[in-house]
Write an enzyme that holds these catalytic residues in place. Structure first.
Site: not given
Ligand code: PMP
Length: 420
Positions: A124, A227, A365
């Site tokens: 990500h 999540k 992302c």
């Molecule tokens: N890492 C992964 C694998 C994710 O799926 C996400 C959220 N989509 C994030 C990091 C970032 O998380 P957050 O937006 O809650 O900071």
């Protein structure tokens, strides 16, 4: 073993009971954020209505009560991931902030020119950009581990690419695009062989798998409350005590100090050293109200149900000729990314939305991952244990009719206007 009922579990989520104009919402965007239980929203609300005060500060009863409610959740999280010490749990506002904390504090202090930071091609952006920044700042090199055809980090390649120059291996436990579990135990062991530290991005894993940080023996493990049916604005950074103690603070101000004077300031003990300012107290208290879902005996049957749902959706999707999965094989958790040949991913999502089905379309992302697959986007369908087989059937029917071009003219026209 306790049995699991999706119908009963679903009742805990008020949003899933709301009825839109024609139908219930079918929420298939759980990898972005899960829905919240009534217990979570009630706990946060009750905190404001009955217990609101700042924590760790005043010498009055309300502050003592608030501090207790707040700290009890830290202990629960410690138990959830089997951390050795309570002060290894640091509150952040999410996975992103937790990774930035490690990058800014550990990265800028301990990674030196010529060192290597190892990530994977399936990360990500939250686990790419902070490391690009650190690499640029200190003159280190970013090494990218490739994925195999099943979409998991290629261990054979990793053995070639992780060397004595590596200071940190930062990888996801489960990809938010592919839903595949990476061989993190092997990668952690490999990193250790070269005395490199390890950071596991558990954002997608924490709601689906039991996580034991002592068994994994990782140095850092991070995740977000939102999540796992909890509130937004709360995240967890787990770090081994000795490493956290060796790291400088990330942010400076109230709460993180021991003594302040104009001639010098000393910093607080863990975990407060990394928790400058007033934390998201109501959010943490809210998180405390959903952790039982993961600690309860119900967790394993729930995970089993989720697996059945995952296999069912995989088989159904595989039968639609136009569906092309991004990688081979059924995902390990119900996070499916695919394209529909002949259709733009956004048009598919817009059509499904018109039928009350919420899915995600885009790069999720993870632009480098999509780019590596020659794509600018995909459709992502991600399920939670409150989703049902009936919902999957309804979704498959709508997707099939879209792919077969059985749409009525009105919908075709509106999609044409939107993509102009
Ligand atoms: N890492 C992964 C694998 C994710 O799926 C996400 C959220 N989509 C994030 C990091 C970032 O998380 P957050 O937006 O809650 O900071």
């Amino acid at each position: 073993m306790k049995t699991f009922s999706a119908t009963e579990f679903r009742k805990q989520f008020p949003l899933l009971q709301t009825v839109s104009d024609s139908d219930n919402v079918i929420y298939f965007d759980n990898a972005a954020t899960s829905q919240k239980t009534l217990a979570v929203t009630n706990a946060s609300r009750d905190f404001y209505l009955k217990n609101n005060a700042n924590v760790h500060r005043a010498s009055h009863f309300l502050s003592a009560k608030a501090t207790k409610l707040f700290e009890v959740v830290r202990t629960k999280v410690q138990r959830l991931i089997n951390a050795k010490y309570e002060n290894e749990i640091i509150w952040t506002k999410g996975t992103t902030e937790a990774i930035n904390l490690i990058a800014q504090s550990y990265g800028l202090s301990f990674i030196k020119p010529g060192d290597e930071i190892v990530i994977s091609a399936g990360e990500h952006h939250a686990n790419i950009v902070p490391w690009q920044h650190v690499a640029q700042q200190v003159g280190a090199k970013l090494i990218i581990l490739p994925l195999d055809e099943k979409g998991i980090i290629d261990l054979h390649e990793a053995k070639q690419l992780i060397s004595a120059k590596c200071k940190l291996v930062a990888i996801n436990h489960i990809s938010n695009v592919l839903g595949k579990i990476n061989p993190i135990k092997e990668l952690i062991a490999l990193a250790k062989k070269h005395s490199a530290k390890t950071l596991i991005d558990g954002a997608q894993a924490i709601a689906h798998l039991p996580v034991d940080v002592q068994e994994l023996d990782c140095d850092f493990y991070v995740f977000s409350a939102h999540k796992m049916y909890g509130p937004t604005g709360v995240g967890v950074l787990y770090g081994k005590q000795a490493i956290l103690e060796s790291m400088p603070p990330y942010q400076f101000g109230g709460e993180m100090i021991k003594k302040v004077s104009f001639t010098g300031t000393s910093y607080n003990e863990l975990p407060h050293k990394f928790e400058a300012g007033t934390p998201n107290i109501a959010g943490v208290v809210g998180l405390g109200a959903c952790l039982d879902i993961f600690i309860d005996k119900q967790f394993l049957p729930m995970a089993e149900y989720e697996q059945q749902l995952c296999q069912y959706l995989y088989q159904k999707l595989s039968k639609i000729e136009q569906v092309q999965f991004l990688v081979n094989g059924c995902p390990d958790i119900p996070v499916f990314s695919f394209t529909c040949s002949g259709f733009h991913h956004q048009d598919v999502a817009t059509y499904l939305d018109s039928k009350g089905i919420a899915v995600r379309a885009g790069h999720h992302c993870a632009m480098p991952l999509l780019e590596g697959l020659g794509l600018d986007g995909s459709i992502r369908v991600s399920l939670a244990p409150y989703n049902t087989f009936n919902e999957v059937d309804f979704f498959i029917e709508r997707l099939s009719e879209f792919c077969l071009g059985e749409l009525n003219e009105k919908v075709q026209e509106s999609l044409a206007i939107e993509s102009d």
